[in-house]
Motif scaffolding. Structure first.
Motif, mmCIF file in Angstrom:
data_model
loop_
_atom_site.group_PDB
_atom_site.id
_atom_site.type_symbol
_atom_site.label_atom_id
_atom_site.label_comp_id
_atom_site.label_asym_id
_atom_site.label_seq_id
_atom_site.Cartn_x
_atom_site.Cartn_y
_atom_site.Cartn_z
ATOM 1 N N THR A 217 73.271 25.923 32.574
ATOM 2 C CA THR A 217 73.606 26.420 33.910
ATOM 3 C C THR A 217 74.866 27.261 33.878
ATOM 4 O O THR A 217 74.934 28.342 34.483
ATOM 5 N N VAL A 218 75.883 26.780 33.165
ATOM 6 C CA VAL A 218 77.147 27.515 33.063
ATOM 7 C C VAL A 218 76.941 28.844 32.347
ATOM 8 O O VAL A 218 77.470 29.883 32.759
ATOM 9 N N LEU A 219 76.151 28.829 31.285
ATOM 10 C CA LEU A 219 75.881 30.065 30.553
ATOM 11 C C LEU A 219 75.154 31.073 31.443
ATOM 12 O O LEU A 219 75.549 32.241 31.530
ATOM 13 N N GLU A 220 74.097 30.642 32.102
ATOM 14 C CA GLU A 220 73.265 31.556 32.888
ATOM 15 C C GLU A 220 73.972 32.028 34.159
ATOM 16 O O GLU A 220 74.028 33.224 34.449
ATOM 17 N N ARG A 221 74.529 31.089 34.897
ATOM 18 C CA ARG A 221 75.000 31.409 36.238
ATOM 19 C C ARG A 221 76.475 31.786 36.297
ATOM 20 O O ARG A 221 76.890 32.434 37.267
ATOM 21 N N GLY B 210 69.038 27.513 21.980
ATOM 22 C CA GLY B 210 67.823 27.360 21.187
ATOM 23 C C GLY B 210 66.568 27.159 21.998
ATOM 24 O O GLY B 210 65.460 27.356 21.493
ATOM 25 N N ARG B 211 66.711 26.752 23.238
ATOM 26 C CA ARG B 211 65.571 26.635 24.151
ATOM 27 C C ARG B 211 66.098 26.601 25.575
ATOM 28 O O ARG B 211 67.299 26.432 25.817
ATOM 29 N N LYS B 212 65.192 26.755 26.519
ATOM 30 C CA LYS B 212 65.575 26.823 27.912
ATOM 31 C C LYS B 212 65.623 25.419 28.503
ATOM 32 O O LYS B 212 64.720 24.617 28.317
ATOM 33 N N PHE B 213 66.706 25.143 29.223
ATOM 34 C CA PHE B 213 66.852 23.884 29.955
ATOM 35 C C PHE B 213 66.845 24.166 31.448
ATOM 36 O O PHE B 213 67.228 25.252 31.883
ATOM 37 N N ALA B 214 66.412 23.177 32.219
ATOM 38 C CA ALA B 214 66.449 23.324 33.674
ATOM 39 C C ALA B 214 67.886 23.554 34.128
ATOM 40 O O ALA B 214 68.834 23.096 33.488
ATOM 41 N N GLU B 215 68.043 24.288 35.226
ATOM 42 C CA GLU B 215 69.382 24.575 35.728
ATOM 43 C C GLU B 215 69.698 23.712 36.946
ATOM 44 O O GLU B 215 68.816 23.256 37.667
ATOM 45 N N LEU B 216 70.975 23.502 37.155
ATOM 46 C CA LEU B 216 71.466 22.764 38.309
ATOM 47 C C LEU B 216 72.108 23.730 39.299
ATOM 48 O O LEU B 216 72.699 24.733 38.904
ATOM 49 N N ASP C 159 81.178 40.381 33.312
ATOM 50 C CA ASP C 159 81.974 40.087 34.500
ATOM 51 C C ASP C 159 83.292 39.476 34.073
ATOM 52 O O ASP C 159 83.579 39.359 32.896
ATOM 53 N N GLY C 160 84.101 39.098 35.049
ATOM 54 C CA GLY C 160 85.417 38.586 34.745
ATOM 55 C C GLY C 160 85.560 37.099 34.944
ATOM 56 O O GLY C 160 86.665 36.620 35.182
ATOM 57 N N THR C 161 84.462 36.359 34.881
ATOM 58 C CA THR C 161 84.570 34.922 35.078
ATOM 59 C C THR C 161 85.181 34.251 33.856
ATOM 60 O O THR C 161 85.075 34.736 32.735
#
Length: 428
Positions: free
Chosen positions: A404-408, A419-425, A37-39
């Protein structure tokens, strides 16, 4: 110096990195879509250890006023968010963004077993490592390595004298160039005794970045650091790197100038290095540079003494630079495509010291702002009485924000990068 990222001064930077614009033409008004995407992500480092207690102020807590008889900000001056917390009175622009629904405030951000060394804690934030582990690649470098294969080398652009360790990657990616007040020009127009259009353009950038020593702090002044440098060793020769950067064809200076002219904003930026850096980033976004991540910094936050005058001044520069940047992005129509997050290597101690300052602490707030941000207070404000050696206890791991920034926002698999999954905000 060429390495994990190349460091050029303008206009060599322009002549090399703006090659990417030939793919879309000089008339492109928005960033070319790269990746999924273009974000665009803008990372702003507040170097030196920003006093989060006097940025996001727990004015409704008696413990705050008791611990800081000289430094506590009066409740009637606070830009109130609720009946407990509010913003520093110098952050009027940020408060307006909050009220408009474009600012998320993440409270009590830190990590387990906090380190109070500027360099080690900055390294932890830049690499997203655990406190007891050292990593060579930065979190953004791992994003470039794993999620930006085949992207233009200018997928990441940092403004500063050194490449931030956050950009350190296994494969050379990204570009770093000197801060705006050091910009130089080289005209392609024949001399005729008059100032060339290019000279006027670069002089304008110099003026926007000019530092009034009585007002604006340098990017890395104070007993603090601007950035931990990233890896500088590269497997590519200088020629290979430049050939890789050249892409298909070199834009002429005239086309570069046309892009710069077209992206000129009517927004007035304040003086100071941070404002100049954000001004240039806004021009790059408007001009169409195919960049996913920009990186800038503001220094001077190591306020061990005389904080009563220093910190409000820093807050004012910070606020005014961001307000101009946001106004510029809105004018471009790019505000919804940009997310900016702030971080500092640690906060300050709750108790003021004998020198009218604060010492190295731990947890502190982060700001996340942009047109697509979901506003509000996230996380719980740490207790001012249940402390860890005089410091606030964190309740939100900073990698939760990164993830959160990476995923969303960047649409990237955060587990691979962090390296591991963190909860998202729910900030975006």
């Amino acid at each position: 110096m060429l390495g994990a990222a190349a460091t050029w001064t303008v206009p060599v930077f322009l002549e090399k990195t703006f090659f990417a614009l030939n793919a879309m033409g000089a008339d492109a008004a928005t960033q070319i879509v790269t990746g999924k995407d273009g974000t665009i992500l803008v990372v702003l480092q507040m170097a030196g250890g920003n006093d989060g207690l006097n940025m996001v102020v727990p004015y409704g807590d008696d413990a705050y006023h008791v611990a800081r008889p000289r430094l506590a900000l009066p409740a009637d001056q606070i830009l109130k968010v609720n009946d407990y917390v509010g913003l520093n009175p110098k952050l009027g622009g940020l408060k307006s963004l909050y009220d408009e629904g474009h600012l998320a405030i993440v409270q009590g951000v830190g990590y387990p077993n906090p380190n109070r060394s500027h360099f080690r804690s900055t390294e932890i934030w830049q690499t997203a490592s655990d406190a007891d582990r050292s990593l060579s690649e930065g979190w953004l470098g791992r994003y470039f390595d794993n999620c930006c294969s085949g992207a233009d080398p200018t997928v990441g652009v940092a403004i500063g004298e050194e490449t931030p360790q956050a950009f350190a990657a296994k494969r050379p990616t990204g570009v770093t160039f000197s801060r705006p007040e050091q910009f130089r020009f080289r005209s392609s127009e024949p001399g005729n005794g008059q100032m060339s259009a290019e000279e006027m353009f670069f002089r304008q950038l110099n003026e926007s970045g000019a530092t009034d020593e009585s007002r604006a702090p340098a990017a890395t002044d104070g007993a603090s650091i601007g950035a931990i440098p990233g890896k500088t060793k590269s497997d590519l020769s200088t020629l290979d790197f430049l050939e890789r950067t050249a892409l298909d064809a070199q834009l002429s200076s005239d086309k570069i100038l046309a892009i710069a002219r077209k992206s000129k904003s009517t927004v007035t930026y304040p003086q100071g290095p941070l404002a100049a850096s954000l001004n240039v980033i806004a021009r790059m976004i408007a001009g169409g540079l195919p960049t996913r991540v920009y990186y800038a910094s503001q220094g001077g936050f190591d306020t061990h003494a005389g904080q009563l005058n220093t910190h409000p001044r820093l807050m004012g520069y910070f606020n005014d630079a961001l307000a101009a940047f946001v106004a510029d992005l809105k004018q471009q129509g790019n505000f919804d495509r940009v997310l900016l997050l702030t971080f500092s290597e640690f906060g300050r101690r709750v108790q003021e010291n004998a020198n009218g300052g604060t010492d190295h602490g731990a947890a502190a707030p982060m700001f996340v702002l942009g047109g697509a941000v979901k506003p509000g207070l996230f996380g719980k404000y740490p207790s001012l009485t249940d402390l860890d050696r005089g410091d606030l206890k964190f309740n939100t791991d900073f990698r939760t924000v990164y993830g959160t920034v990476l995923e969303r926002w960047l649409k990237a698999p955060s587990q691979i990068v962090l390296g591991r999954k963190f909860a998202e905000l729910a900030i975006v």
